[in-house]
Motif scaffolding. Structure first.
Motif, PDB file in Angstrom:
ATOM      1  N   PHE A  55       1.096  -1.357  -0.215  1.00  0.00           N
ATOM      2  CA  PHE A  55      -0.033   0.114  -0.161  1.00  0.00           C
ATOM      3  C   PHE A  55       0.847   0.930   0.213  1.00  0.00           C
ATOM      4  O   PHE A  55       1.817   1.732   0.689  1.00  0.00           O
ATOM      5  CB  PHE A  55      -0.916  -0.091   1.532  1.00  0.00           C
ATOM      6  N   TYR A  56       0.486   2.139  -0.915  1.00  0.00           N
ATOM      7  CA  TYR A  56       1.467   3.539  -0.609  1.00  0.00           C
ATOM      8  C   TYR A  56       0.810   4.367  -1.336  1.00  0.00           C
ATOM      9  O   TYR A  56      -0.317   4.590  -1.960  1.00  0.00           O
ATOM     10  CB  TYR A  56       2.063   3.234  -2.126  1.00  0.00           C
ATOM     11  N   GLN A  57       1.465   5.752  -0.672  1.00  0.00           N
ATOM     12  CA  GLN A  57       0.757   7.079  -0.350  1.00  0.00           C
ATOM     13  C   GLN A  57       1.538   8.128  -1.570  1.00  0.00           C
ATOM     14  O   GLN A  57       2.979   7.616  -1.265  1.00  0.00           O
ATOM     15  CB  GLN A  57       0.764   7.610   0.677  1.00  0.00           C
ATOM     16  N   VAL A  58       1.192   8.471  -2.899  1.00  0.00           N
ATOM     17  CA  VAL A  58       1.914   9.618  -3.683  1.00  0.00           C
ATOM     18  C   VAL A  58       1.614  10.984  -3.296  1.00  0.00           C
ATOM     19  O   VAL A  58       0.284  11.511  -3.625  1.00  0.00           O
ATOM     20  CB  VAL A  58       1.186   9.426  -5.423  1.00  0.00           C
ATOM     21  N   GLU A  59       2.094  11.636  -2.547  1.00  0.00           N
ATOM     22  CA  GLU A  59       2.154  12.415  -2.240  1.00  0.00           C
ATOM     23  C   GLU A  59       3.530  13.286  -2.722  1.00  0.00           C
ATOM     24  O   GLU A  59       2.876  14.844  -2.262  1.00  0.00           O
ATOM     25  CB  GLU A  59       3.050  12.823  -0.517  1.00  0.00           C
ATOM     26  N   ASP A  60       4.239  13.307  -3.409  1.00  0.00           N
ATOM     27  CA  ASP A  60       4.624  14.291  -4.189  1.00  0.00           C
ATOM     28  C   ASP A  60       4.966  14.035  -5.422  1.00  0.00           C
ATOM     29  O   ASP A  60       4.982  12.909  -6.555  1.00  0.00           O
ATOM     30  CB  ASP A  60       6.650  14.494  -4.138  1.00  0.00           C
ATOM     31  N   VAL A  61       4.433  15.109  -6.724  1.00  0.00           N
ATOM     32  CA  VAL A  61       3.621  15.188  -7.797  1.00  0.00           C
ATOM     33  C   VAL A  61       4.819  14.325  -8.773  1.00  0.00           C
ATOM     34  O   VAL A  61       4.959  13.917  -9.586  1.00  0.00           O
ATOM     35  CB  VAL A  61       3.303  16.339  -8.431  1.00  0.00           C
ATOM     36  N   ASN A  62       6.350  14.902  -7.989  1.00  0.00           N
ATOM     37  CA  ASN A  62       7.627  14.022  -8.825  1.00  0.00           C
ATOM     38  C   ASN A  62       8.134  12.623  -8.862  1.00  0.00           C
ATOM     39  O   ASN A  62       9.380  12.236  -8.814  1.00  0.00           O
ATOM     40  CB  ASN A  62       8.675  15.739  -8.980  1.00  0.00           C
ATOM     41  N   ASP A  63       7.085  12.109  -7.287  1.00  0.00           N
ATOM     42  CA  ASP A  63       7.857  11.209  -6.818  1.00  0.00           C
ATOM     43  C   ASP A  63       7.333   9.829  -7.661  1.00  0.00           C
ATOM     44  O   ASP A  63       6.748   9.398  -8.318  1.00  0.00           O
ATOM     45  CB  ASP A  63       6.920  10.579  -5.869  1.00  0.00           C
ATOM     46  N   ILE A  64       9.006   8.842  -7.745  1.00  0.00           N
ATOM     47  CA  ILE A  64       9.354   7.705  -8.880  1.00  0.00           C
ATOM     48  C   ILE A  64       9.096   7.024  -8.323  1.00  0.00           C
ATOM     49  O   ILE A  64       9.669   5.881  -8.854  1.00  0.00           O
ATOM     50  CB  ILE A  64       9.764   8.224 -10.695  1.00  0.00           C
ATOM     51  N   SER A  65       9.676   6.791  -7.416  1.00  0.00           N
ATOM     52  CA  SER A  65      10.000   6.331  -6.326  1.00  0.00           C
ATOM     53  C   SER A  65       9.238   4.806  -6.199  1.00  0.00           C
ATOM     54  O   SER A  65       9.484   4.904  -4.677  1.00  0.00           O
ATOM     55  CB  SER A  65      11.180   6.146  -5.144  1.00  0.00           C
ATOM     56  N   TYR A  66       8.600   4.168  -7.290  1.00  0.00           N
ATOM     57  CA  TYR A  66       6.939   3.593  -6.623  1.00  0.00           C
ATOM     58  C   TYR A  66       7.794   1.825  -5.991  1.00  0.00           C
ATOM     59  O   TYR A  66       8.639   1.239  -6.669  1.00  0.00           O
ATOM     60  CB  TYR A  66       6.202   2.909  -6.832  1.00  0.00           C
ATOM     61  N   PRO A  67       7.383   1.226  -5.042  1.00  0.00           N
ATOM     62  CA  PRO A  67       8.299   0.230  -4.217  1.00  0.00           C
ATOM     63  C   PRO A  67       7.613  -0.960  -5.594  1.00  0.00           C
ATOM     64  O   PRO A  67       6.535  -0.783  -5.990  1.00  0.00           O
ATOM     65  CB  PRO A  67       7.597  -0.223  -2.607  1.00  0.00           C
ATOM     66  N   PHE A  68       8.583  -2.384  -5.163  1.00  0.00           N
ATOM     67  CA  PHE A  68       7.891  -2.961  -6.659  1.00  0.00           C
ATOM     68  C   PHE A  68       6.681  -3.548  -6.116  1.00  0.00           C
ATOM     69  O   PHE A  68       6.182  -4.074  -7.525  1.00  0.00           O
ATOM     70  CB  PHE A  68       9.329  -3.854  -6.815  1.00  0.00           C
ATOM     71  N   HIS A  69       6.134  -3.808  -5.388  1.00  0.00           N
ATOM     72  CA  HIS A  69       5.302  -4.927  -4.995  1.00  0.00           C
ATOM     73  C   HIS A  69       4.038  -4.005  -4.649  1.00  0.00           C
ATOM     74  O   HIS A  69       2.927  -4.994  -4.446  1.00  0.00           O
ATOM     75  CB  HIS A  69       5.570  -5.860  -3.860  1.00  0.00           C
ATOM     76  N   PHE A  70       3.957  -2.377  -4.657  1.00  0.00           N
ATOM     77  CA  PHE A  70       3.228  -2.035  -4.600  1.00  0.00           C
ATOM     78  C   PHE A  70       2.128  -2.319  -5.238  1.00  0.00           C
ATOM     79  O   PHE A  70       1.992  -2.562  -6.589  1.00  0.00           O
ATOM     80  CB  PHE A  70       3.344  -0.572  -4.417  1.00  0.00           C
ATOM     81  N   ARG A  71       0.754  -2.362  -4.437  1.00  0.00           N
ATOM     82  CA  ARG A  71      -0.860  -2.888  -5.331  1.00  0.00           C
ATOM     83  C   ARG A  71      -1.919  -1.976  -5.096  1.00  0.00           C
ATOM     84  O   ARG A  71      -2.848  -2.105  -6.247  1.00  0.00           O
ATOM     85  CB  ARG A  71      -1.264  -4.191  -4.542  1.00  0.00           C
ATOM     86  N   HIS A  72      -1.677  -1.116  -4.424  1.00  0.00           N
ATOM     87  CA  HIS A  72      -2.981  -0.075  -3.771  1.00  0.00           C
ATOM     88  C   HIS A  72      -1.806   1.278  -3.928  1.00  0.00           C
ATOM     89  O   HIS A  72      -1.114   1.646  -2.809  1.00  0.00           O
ATOM     90  CB  HIS A  72      -3.307  -0.629  -2.783  1.00  0.00           C
ATOM     91  N   ALA A  73      -2.873   2.126  -4.626  1.00  0.00           N
ATOM     92  CA  ALA A  73      -1.813   3.022  -3.790  1.00  0.00           C
ATOM     93  C   ALA A  73      -3.397   4.367  -4.142  1.00  0.00           C
ATOM     94  O   ALA A  73      -4.491   4.040  -4.888  1.00  0.00           O
ATOM     95  CB  ALA A  73      -0.873   3.926  -5.768  1.00  0.00           C
ATOM     96  N   SER A  74      -3.001   5.206  -3.823  1.00  0.00           N
ATOM     97  CA  SER A  74      -3.808   6.532  -3.472  1.00  0.00           C
ATOM     98  C   SER A  74      -3.106   7.800  -3.424  1.00  0.00           C
ATOM     99  O   SER A  74      -1.576   8.271  -3.487  1.00  0.00           O
ATOM    100  CB  SER A  74      -4.407   7.144  -2.091  1.00  0.00           C
ATOM    101  N   VAL A  75      -3.348   8.553  -4.664  1.00  0.00           N
ATOM    102  CA  VAL A  75      -2.900  10.243  -5.090  1.00  0.00           C
ATOM    103  C   VAL A  75      -3.228  11.213  -4.111  1.00  0.00           C
ATOM    104  O   VAL A  75      -4.527  11.631  -4.266  1.00  0.00           O
ATOM    105  CB  VAL A  75      -2.769  10.908  -6.562  1.00  0.00           C
TER     106      VAL A  75
END
Length: 874
Positions: free
Chosen positions: A311-331
Motif C-alpha cells: 500500500f502506497y501514498q503518492v504525496e509528491d507530484v514528482n515521486d517516481i520511487s514506487y515500491p516494486f510490489h505495491f498494489r494499492h495507491a492513493s494520490v
C-alpha cells in the motif's frame, strides 16, 4: 504527546448541554492547515451544503460573513500542527467577525500554537492518567462482560492487568487499545503471553507503539488486511463506515459463506469494522448526528508501517520511487496527471488493484492518460476518478473486466460510454455531484452485479425516463424513482418484483399506468425501504367512476412492508384510503403525507373504530395538503408536527389529550379562530420550508388567536400574524422572549383587543408599537414588559406606544384576567366594567381547537366562561 485524550475532552466540552445553550452555532473542523479549506469546512458544517474547494478566499470569506458574521459561535479546530503566525493571522481576522462571545477551542500537541493564536488563558495541558484511574478504566472495560468469571480468576486477571497498564505508561490510548484486545477473554495464560511479549522491551520511537503493534499482531488475517488498506487514506481522514465497507468488499478482503454472497459480504464487512472499532483502531466522532469515524495519528502511522510495500501514498507530484510490489495507491497531490503517468511507467503498473484520489481539489486529467490507464491497469478493482475535470470516458474502459468500484463523483462528465456496460463485475457506480449528467444509458440493465447506483436527489427528481428493464438489476440497493409506463416494454410494475434488496427511498410515479399489474411490484416484500412515495399524474379533469374504483384497487395492491417509516401519497383520486393504512400493519410509521387526494373524505387510522390496535399513536408527523373533501382527522393520534392546507371542510384538530406532544403547527387560511393551549412541547408556529414560511400571516380569515400555556414557545413567527386579526391573547408562556418583527402589531389594522399575561421573559413591545385600531390592552404578570410600559417617573420606553389606547390595563396584581381563577377567586372586571369575556362576542367564530385548557371543570371556571366555551365547541 498524542494519545492523551485531547480530542475526547474537546468532544465532551462541545456536547455539554451548558455549552450548547451558550452559542447560536457550533462547528467542528479537523485542521490540515489551509485557510481556504478551513473556511470551506466551517461554512459546510454550518450550512450543511457542499462547496467547491476551488472557490476563492474572497468568496469564501463573503460566505462566512453571510452565515456567521455577528453570530455567536463555538468553533473547534482539532489537531492543529501549524505554528506559523503569518498563516494564522488571516484566519483570526475572519473569525473576529463573529458575534460577541464567540469562542475557538484548539487541540494541539505543540505549545507554541497557544502563543501564536493569542489565547487569553494558558493552555490546558493533559498529562498521563494517574495509575489508579488507568486501572479503573482498564478494569471497567475488560470485565464489562465477565459475569462467568470466578472471583479468584478475576483477581488473577486484575493483577496481570495492573502490570499491562504500567507497560502502557498510563497513556489512555494505549490502555484503550490493550483492553480492546483483552476484553471478554478469561484465559490467564493468554493474558500472561501479552504481558511478557518481547515487544514491550523493544526500542521504539513512541511510548505507545508496543501496545498498538501487539494489538495488531493479534488481529485475524482478514482484519489485518482491512486495517492495512486504511493506510492509503490521508491522516485525519473522516471515514464513513458504509463507504469503507464497500471498498473492502470490492477489493475482495471480506469473506462470505452465504448463498446471498454480496449482501452477506457487506454485513460481514460491517462486523469487521465493528471488531476494529472495539479494539480502538477507529474512534467514533461524537460531534454531530452523523455516523463518522477517525483514525488516531498513531494508529494511522502503524497502518502505514505494517502495510508496506503493498500500500502506497503518492504525496509528491514528482515521486517516481514506487515500491516494486505495491498494489494499492492513493494520490494525495493537488495534481494527479503526472503522478498517474509516473505510475503507468512503474514496474507494478499491471499489478495495481486500487487507485484512490481522496481529496476535494479539482484536478486535470486528460483523455489520453485515461486511455493509457485503461489499457494498462487491467487487474484494477477500485478506481476513483472523483473531483477531476473529465468530460467523458474512453471506450477502452471496457478492458477493466475486474473493476468493481468506479467513482466519477464531482466530475463534468456528460454521458457514460456504451462500453461501460460490459463491466459485468461492477458493484458500485458513484455519480454524485455530476451537474451535466441528465440521463442514464439504455443498457444499464446489463450491469447485473450492480448493487449501488449513487446519484444526487436532484438527478432523481429531474430524470423523466429510466433505462428499460431495470428489473434485471436484482441486487440493486438504491432506486429512488421508478416511472411506470404501460406503452413501453420494461417499464411495468413487474420490473420491481425481484428487486428485493432496495433500501431507503422509492418513489413510484404515473401509477395510473399500472392498472393491471400494481400487485406485481411486490412492495410488501421490500423490507428495507423506509420511505415510499406513491404518485399519480396531476390531472385536472374529473375521473369517471370506474377509473376512481381502479385507483382504489391499485393503492390497495401497493401495500408496503410493515418496516416502512415514511409514507407519501400524491394526486390520488380514490374516495377512500386503503385498508392497510388503518388495519395496524404499518407498525413503524413515523410520517404520513397526503397531497392532492381530492376525493378522499375520511382518514381512518385504526380498525373498526378501534384505532388503539394500530401504531398511529406513535405517528410524529402528519401533513395533509389540498384534500378539500376530507372532513375529519383520526380520533386518536398524537403528532409532534401537524401541517394542514387546502382542507376547507376540516374543522377540528386532535382531541386535547392527544395534543400534548405537538411541537410544530402549520395551518392555512380558512380559520376564524385558533386556540393553541397546553402544548407543552410546542417550540414554533412556522414551517421549516422557506417556500411556506409564514403560516399565520397566510391565515387571512383569522380573527381570534389565543396562545396559552406553551412553556417551550420562544417567539411568534417572524413573518407576522393574520392581517385581519381582531383579538390576540397570549398567556402563560414563560420562555416567550419577543412578539415578532418591529411591525408585527402595527400592521394588524383590525386589532381591537390585546391580552399579554404571565410571560416573564417578554421585555418590550415591537419597535413600531401597536395599531391605531387597538381599543383594549391588558398586560399582567410580565414584570419586564410592565416596567417598559409604566407611566410613572416619566414613563418607560414603551409608554409612548400605548398612551393613546382608550382602555388600558397594566397591573402587577395577580388577578389574572386571562388565566383560570382558583376555586375561591372570581374574575376581576376590567376598568370599563364590561364582562371579562366580552372580546368573544365581536364576531361569529368558526373554531379550530387545539386544546381548551380543561375548561369543562366547573369547579375551576365561572359558569359564564363554561357557557362561552361550550358555544364555541358546538
Amino acid at each position: 504527546m498524542g494519545g492523551l485524550g485531547k480530542t475526547t475532552v474537546a468532544q465532551l466540552v462541545y456536547n455539554d448541554e451548558r455549552v450548547k445553550i451558550c452559542f447560536e452555532y457550533r462547528m467542528w473542523v479537523w485542521v490540515d492547515f489551509d485557510i481556504s479549506k478551513i473556511l470551506k469546512d466551517i461554512i459546510e458544517y454550518q450550512s450543511e451544503m457542499k462547496y467547491d474547494i476551488t472557490l476563492s478566499l474572497n468568496l469564501l470569506e463573503s460566505r462566512f460573513r453571510e452565515f456567521l458574521a455577528g453570530k455567536k459561535f463555538l468553533l473547534v479546530l482539532d489537531d492543529v500542527w501549524n505554528d506559523d503566525y503569518m498563516k494564522w493571522a488571516p484566519l483570526k481576522n475572519i473569525l473576529n467577525q463573529g458575534g460577541m462571545g464567540s469562542k475557538v477551542l484548539v487541540t494541539s500537541r505543540i505549545d507554541k500554537v497557544s502563543d501564536v493564536m493569542g489565547t487569553l488563558q494558558p493552555p490546558y495541558r493533559l498529562g498521563n492518567l494517574a495509575e489508579l484511574e488507568c486501572r479503573s478504566l482498564f478494569n471497567k472495560i475488560a470485565f464489562e462482560q465477565s459475569g462467568n468469571l470466578s472471583s479468584q480468576r478475576r483477581s488473577e486477571l486484575e493483577s496481570i492487568g495492573e502490570e499491562i497498564v504500567r507497560k502502557c505508561q498510563h497513556l489512555p490510548l494505549a490502555v484503550e487499545v490493550m483492553v480492546g484486545l483483552l476484553r471478554g477473554k478469561g484465559d490467564v495464560q493468554e493474558w500472561q503471553r501479552i504481558l511478557k511479549n518481547d515487544i514491550w522491551d523493544a526500542e521504539s520511537c513512541s511510548q505507545i507503539f508496543p501496545a498498538l503493534k501487539l494489538s495488531f499482531d493479534h488481529l485475524s488475517s482478514h482484519l489485518k488486511q482491512c486495517y492495512a488498506f486504511c493506510s492509503i487514506f490521508p491522516k485525519a481522514y473522516i471515514f464513513d463506515k458504509k463507504e469503507l465497507v464497500k471498498l473492502w468488499v470490492a477489493e475482495g478482503f471480506v469473506l462470505s459463506n452465504s448463498n446471498h454472497q454480496l449482501e452477506s459480504a457487506e454485513e460481514t464487512g460491517s462486523q469487521y469494522f465493528d471488531n476494529l472499532l472495539v479494539r480502538s483502531f477507529f474512534q467514533p466522532l461524537d460531534v454531530d448526528q452523523k455516523e463518522r469515524y477517525l483514525m488516531h495519528d498513531f494508529i494511522h502511522n502503524l497502518a502505514r508501517h505494517v502495510s508496506r510495500p503493498y500500500f502506497y501514498q503518492v504525496e509528491d507530484v514528482n515521486d517516481i520511487s514506487y515500491p516494486f510490489h505495491f498494489r494499492h495507491a492513493s494520490v494525495l497531490c493537488k495534481e494527479v496527471e503526472q503522478p498517474l503517468i509516473n505510475i503507468l511507467q512503474s514496474k507494478s503498473k499491471r499489478r495495481l488493484r486500487t487507485i484512490l484520489v481522496p481529496n476535494d481539489y479539482l484536478k486535470d486529467l486528460k483523455l489520453q492518460t485515461l486511455h493509457n490507464m485503461f489499457n494498462t491497469m487491467t487487474y484494477i478493482r477500485v478506481l476513483d476518478l472523483s473531483s477531476t475535470k473529465i468530460l467523458e470516458l474512453p471506450q477502452s474502459i471496457q478492458k477493466l473486466k475486474l473493476l468493481r468500484h468506479l467513482d466519477l463523483s464531482k466530475t463534468e462528465i456528460r454521458r457514460l460510454p456504451d462500453s461501460l456496460f460490459n463491466l459485468y463485475n461492477l458493484q458500485t457506480l458513484k455519480l454524485l455531484g455530476c451537474p451535466w449528467l441528465f440521463e442514464l444509458p439504455k443498457d444499464l440493465s446489463k450491469l447485473i452485479n450492480l448493487q449501488h447506483l449513487e446519484l444526487d436527489d436532484m438527478f432523481w427528481h429531474k430524470i423523466t425516463i429510466l433505462p428499460p428493464g431495470m428489473g434485471k438489476l436484482t441486487r440493486l440497493r438504491n432506486l429512488h424513482v421508478f416511472h411506470t409506463s404501460s406503452d413501453q416494454e420494461g417499464y411495468g410494475n413487474e420490473e420491481l418484483k425481484d428487486m428485493v434488496h432496495l433500501t431507503g427511498t422509492l418513489r413510484i410515479t404515473k401509477i395510473e399506468n399500472a392498472a393491471n399489474n400494481a400487485r406485481e411490484a411486490k412492495l410488501n416484500q421490500k423490507e428495507s425501504i423506509d420511505k415510499l412515495v406513491l404518485e399519480w399524474s396531476d390531472r385536472s379533469d374529473a375521473e369517471p367512476e370506474d377509473r376512481v374504483s381502479a385507483e382504489e384497487t391499485m393503492l390497495e395492491e401497493l401495500q408496503p412492508h410493515s418496516n416502512l417509516k415514511h409514507l407519501q401519497i400524491c394526486n390520488y383520486r380514490g374516495t377512500r384510503f386503503p385498508v392497510w393504512m388503518k388495519d395496524g400493519l404499518l407498525q413503524n410509521l413515523v410520517t404520513v403525507s397526503l397531497k392532492h387526494c381530492t376525493n378522499c373524505r375520511v382518514l381512518l387510522l385504526g380498525r373498526d373504530n378501534q384505532p388503539i390496535m394500530c401504531s398511529y399513536e406513535d405517528l410524529l408527523e402528519l401533513k395533509i395538503i389540498c384534500c378539500p373533501k376530507l372532513s375529519a382527522l383520526p380520533d386518536i393520534f398524537a403528532p409532534q408536527k401537524l401541517e394542514i392546507s387546502g382542507c376547507e371542510l376540516l374543522t377540528a384538530l386532535p382531541v386535547p389529550e392527544f395534543s400534548q406532544r405537538l411541537q410544530h403547527l402549520a395551518l392555512d387560511a380558512y380559520l376564524h379562530a385558533l386556540y393553541i393551549h397546553d402544548c407543552k412541547h410546542l417550540v414554533s408556529l412556522f414551517k421549516e420550508e422557506a417556500a411556506a414560511a409564514a403560516p399565520l400571516e397566510h391565515l387571512t380569515s383569522l380573527k381570534l388567536l389565543s396562545i396559552q400555556s406553551c412553556p417551550e414557545l420562544v417567539r411568534l413567527p417572524a413573518e407576522g400574524l393574520g392581517v385581519k386579526l381582531e383579538c390576540l391573547m397570549i398567556g402563560c408562556c414563560p420562555n416567550l422572549e419577543y412578539l415578532g418583527p418591529v411591525d408585527v402589531l402595527k400592521r394588524l389594522s383590525s386589532l381591537k383587543d390585546l391580552y399579554i399575561e404571565d410571560c416573564p421573559k417578554l421585555k418590550c413591545l415591537p419597535e413600531e408599537g401597536v395599531p391605531p385600531s387597538l381599543v383594549h390592552l391588558v398586560i399582567q404578570g410580565c414584570p419586564l414588559l410592565m416596567e417598559q410600559c409604566r407611566k410613572e417617573g416619566g414613563g418607560g420606553s414603551d409608554w409612548t406606544k400605548i398612551k393613546d389606547i382608550p382602555d388600558l390595563e397594566i397591573d402587577s396584581i395577580n388577578d389574572h384576567t386571562l388565566a383560570l381563577p382558583h376555586e375561591s377567586s372570581q374574575p376581576t372586571p376590567s376598568s370599563s366594567s364590561r364582562p371579562w369575556y366580552r372580546h368573544f362576542g365581536c364576531f361569529t367564530v368558526m373554531c379550530l381547537e387545539v386544546k381548551l385548557d380543561a375548561l369543562q371543570d366547573s369547579a375551576r371556571c365561572p359558569e359564564s366562561f363554561v357557557y362561552v366555551v361550550k358555544q364555541f365547541q358546538q
